[in-house]
Design a protein around this motif. Sequence first.
Motif, PDB file in Angstrom:
ATOM      1  N   GLN A  97       0.936  -1.087   0.022  1.00 35.34           N
ATOM      2  CA  GLN A  97       0.318  -0.100   0.239  1.00 35.34           C
ATOM      3  C   GLN A  97       0.658   1.365   0.300  1.00 35.34           C
ATOM      4  OE1 GLN A  97      -3.222   0.097   0.046  1.00 35.34           O
ATOM      5  NE2 GLN A  97      -2.792   2.771  -0.959  1.00 35.34           N
ATOM      6  N   LEU A  98       2.116   1.259   0.386  1.00 35.74           N
ATOM      7  CA  LEU A  98       3.332   2.414   0.544  1.00 35.74           C
ATOM      8  C   LEU A  98       3.241   2.833  -0.325  1.00 35.74           C
ATOM      9  CD1 LEU A  98       4.103   4.759   1.775  1.00 35.74           C
ATOM     10  CD2 LEU A  98       6.271   3.155   2.470  1.00 35.74           C
ATOM     11  N   SER A  99       3.971   1.074  -1.339  1.00 33.46           N
ATOM     12  CA  SER A  99       4.307   1.307  -2.419  1.00 33.46           C
ATOM     13  C   SER A  99       3.364   1.868  -3.253  1.00 33.46           C
ATOM     14  CB  SER A  99       4.428   0.617  -3.049  1.00 33.46           C
ATOM     15  OG  SER A  99       5.365  -0.305  -4.661  1.00 33.46           O
ATOM     16  N   ASN A 100       2.365   1.614  -3.226  1.00 31.59           N
ATOM     17  CA  ASN A 100       0.711   2.743  -4.327  1.00 31.59           C
ATOM     18  C   ASN A 100       0.933   3.824  -3.765  1.00 31.59           C
ATOM     19  OD1 ASN A 100       0.235  -0.228  -6.050  1.00 31.59           O
ATOM     20  ND2 ASN A 100      -1.462  -0.273  -4.224  1.00 31.59           N
ATOM     21  N   TRP A 101       1.306   4.393  -2.838  1.00 26.35           N
ATOM     22  CA  TRP A 101       1.473   5.889  -2.343  1.00 26.35           C
ATOM     23  C   TRP A 101       2.404   6.979  -2.920  1.00 26.35           C
ATOM     24  CZ3 TRP A 101      -0.322   5.233   3.453  1.00 26.35           C
ATOM     25  CH2 TRP A 101      -1.407   5.251   3.711  1.00 26.35           C
ATOM     26  N   ILE A 102       3.250   6.006  -3.305  1.00 25.95           N
ATOM     27  CA  ILE A 102       4.732   6.536  -3.626  1.00 25.95           C
ATOM     28  C   ILE A 102       4.604   6.529  -5.446  1.00 25.95           C
ATOM     29  CG2 ILE A 102       6.962   5.976  -3.974  1.00 25.95           C
ATOM     30  CD1 ILE A 102       7.422   4.711  -1.066  1.00 25.95           C
ATOM     31  N   LYS A 103       3.500   5.040  -5.459  1.00 27.81           N
ATOM     32  CA  LYS A 103       3.565   5.807  -7.304  1.00 27.81           C
ATOM     33  C   LYS A 103       3.154   6.563  -7.692  1.00 27.81           C
ATOM     34  CE  LYS A 103       5.741   0.930  -7.556  1.00 27.81           C
ATOM     35  NZ  LYS A 103       5.422  -0.805  -7.521  1.00 27.81           N
ATOM     36  N   MET A 104       1.474   6.992  -6.680  1.00 28.40           N
ATOM     37  CA  MET A 104       0.501   7.494  -6.597  1.00 28.40           C
ATOM     38  C   MET A 104      -0.102   6.832  -7.731  1.00 28.40           C
ATOM     39  SD  MET A 104       1.814  11.000  -7.332  1.00 28.40           S
ATOM     40  CE  MET A 104       0.409  12.015  -7.274  1.00 28.40           C
ATOM     41  N   ASN A 105      -0.674   5.146  -7.491  1.00 31.82           N
ATOM     42  CA  ASN A 105      -1.083   4.947  -8.161  1.00 31.82           C
ATOM     43  C   ASN A 105      -2.730   4.483  -7.000  1.00 31.82           C
ATOM     44  OD1 ASN A 105       0.044   3.541  -9.892  1.00 31.82           O
ATOM     45  ND2 ASN A 105       0.663   1.451  -8.473  1.00 31.82           N
ATOM     46  N   ASN A 106      -2.812   5.335  -6.206  1.00 34.70           N
ATOM     47  CA  ASN A 106      -3.575   5.649  -5.156  1.00 34.70           C
ATOM     48  C   ASN A 106      -3.220   6.400  -4.142  1.00 34.70           C
ATOM     49  OD1 ASN A 106      -3.180   3.806  -3.594  1.00 34.70           O
ATOM     50  ND2 ASN A 106      -4.237   1.967  -4.111  1.00 34.70           N
ATOM     51  N   PHE A 107      -4.035   7.060  -3.441  1.00 41.89           N
ATOM     52  CA  PHE A 107      -3.901   7.802  -2.566  1.00 41.89           C
ATOM     53  C   PHE A 107      -4.285   7.928  -1.238  1.00 41.89           C
ATOM     54  CE2 PHE A 107      -3.792   9.859  -6.280  1.00 41.89           C
ATOM     55  CZ  PHE A 107      -2.349  11.380  -6.705  1.00 41.89           C
ATOM     56  N   PRO A 108      -3.611   7.794   0.469  1.00 39.80           N
ATOM     57  CA  PRO A 108      -3.958   7.736   1.440  1.00 39.80           C
ATOM     58  C   PRO A 108      -4.995   8.659   1.983  1.00 39.80           C
ATOM     59  CG  PRO A 108      -1.740   9.054   1.905  1.00 39.80           C
ATOM     60  CD  PRO A 108      -2.596   8.858  -0.003  1.00 39.80           C
ATOM     61  N   THR A 109      -6.351   7.571   2.411  1.00 41.13           N
ATOM     62  CA  THR A 109      -7.030   8.412   3.324  1.00 41.13           C
ATOM     63  C   THR A 109      -7.061   9.620   4.153  1.00 41.13           C
ATOM     64  OG1 THR A 109      -6.990   6.918   5.667  1.00 41.13           O
ATOM     65  CG2 THR A 109      -8.496   6.611   3.402  1.00 41.13           C
ATOM     66  N   ALA A 110      -7.641  10.922   4.441  1.00 41.45           N
ATOM     67  CA  ALA A 110      -6.939  11.510   5.039  1.00 41.45           C
ATOM     68  C   ALA A 110      -6.399  11.364   6.888  1.00 41.45           C
ATOM     69  CB  ALA A 110      -8.413  12.838   6.115  1.00 41.45           C
ATOM     70  N   ASP A 111      -6.548  10.665   7.239  1.00 46.18           N
ATOM     71  CA  ASP A 111      -6.288   9.941   8.167  1.00 46.18           C
ATOM     72  C   ASP A 111      -4.608   8.989   8.448  1.00 46.18           C
ATOM     73  OD1 ASP A 111      -7.998   7.902   7.404  1.00 46.18           O
ATOM     74  OD2 ASP A 111      -7.980   6.600   9.478  1.00 46.18           O
ATOM     75  N   LYS A 112      -4.560   8.584   7.808  1.00 39.38           N
ATOM     76  CA  LYS A 112      -3.591   7.907   7.105  1.00 39.38           C
ATOM     77  C   LYS A 112      -2.302   8.737   6.463  1.00 39.38           C
ATOM     78  CE  LYS A 112      -4.475   3.018   7.810  1.00 39.38           C
ATOM     79  NZ  LYS A 112      -3.991   2.802   9.141  1.00 39.38           N
ATOM     80  N   LEU A 113      -2.724  10.030   6.028  1.00 40.23           N
ATOM     81  CA  LEU A 113      -2.024  10.604   5.881  1.00 40.23           C
ATOM     82  C   LEU A 113      -1.558  11.761   6.652  1.00 40.23           C
ATOM     83  CD1 LEU A 113      -1.059  11.957   2.998  1.00 40.23           C
ATOM     84  CD2 LEU A 113      -2.960  13.987   3.201  1.00 40.23           C
ATOM     85  N   PHE A 114      -2.224  11.776   7.499  1.00 40.91           N
ATOM     86  CA  PHE A 114      -1.905  13.313   8.886  1.00 40.91           C
ATOM     87  C   PHE A 114      -0.979  12.174  10.073  1.00 40.91           C
ATOM     88  CE2 PHE A 114      -5.056  15.668   8.058  1.00 40.91           C
ATOM     89  CZ  PHE A 114      -4.245  16.964   7.644  1.00 40.91           C
ATOM     90  N   LEU A 115      -1.397  10.750   9.679  1.00 40.80           N
ATOM     91  CA  LEU A 115      -0.311   9.779  10.873  1.00 40.80           C
ATOM     92  C   LEU A 115       1.325   9.793  10.071  1.00 40.80           C
ATOM     93  CD1 LEU A 115       0.169   8.079  13.271  1.00 40.80           C
ATOM     94  CD2 LEU A 115      -1.775   6.016  11.709  1.00 40.80           C
ATOM     95  N   LEU A 116       1.265   8.897   8.414  1.00 35.77           N
ATOM     96  CA  LEU A 116       2.427   8.870   7.818  1.00 35.77           C
ATOM     97  C   LEU A 116       3.090  10.517   7.754  1.00 35.77           C
ATOM     98  CD1 LEU A 116       4.110   7.539   6.022  1.00 35.77           C
ATOM     99  CD2 LEU A 116       2.937   8.564   4.131  1.00 35.77           C
ATOM    100  N   ALA A 117       2.620  12.332   8.103  1.00 36.17           N
ATOM    101  CA  ALA A 117       3.193  12.795   8.472  1.00 36.17           C
ATOM    102  C   ALA A 117       3.877  13.118   9.190  1.00 36.17           C
ATOM    103  CB  ALA A 117       2.449  13.945   7.867  1.00 36.17           C
TER     104      ALA A 117
END
Length: 67
Positions: free
Chosen positions: A31-51
């Motif tokens: 899933q992280l790889s997909n976010w990096i490759k922009m195949n899909n994007f994190p939900t808002a809660d995961k985006l803030f947690l990742l940051a």
Amino acid sequence: MKLKSCIETIILEKGYLKKHIAKEVGITPAQLSNWIKMNNFPTADKLFLLAKVLSVKVDDLYEEIEK
């Protein structure tokens, strides 16, 4: 507007393993790889947690690029 993922760059600059970051965020490495490759994007809660895990602002995770 086009975006570019900065997630991998931040992970590498901070010396983390992608596997570790994925575990901290509660996702799979795939899933992280997909976010990096922009195949899909994190939900808002995961985006803030990742940051938070990476000690950056949400705005730092993606940047706008020219068309």
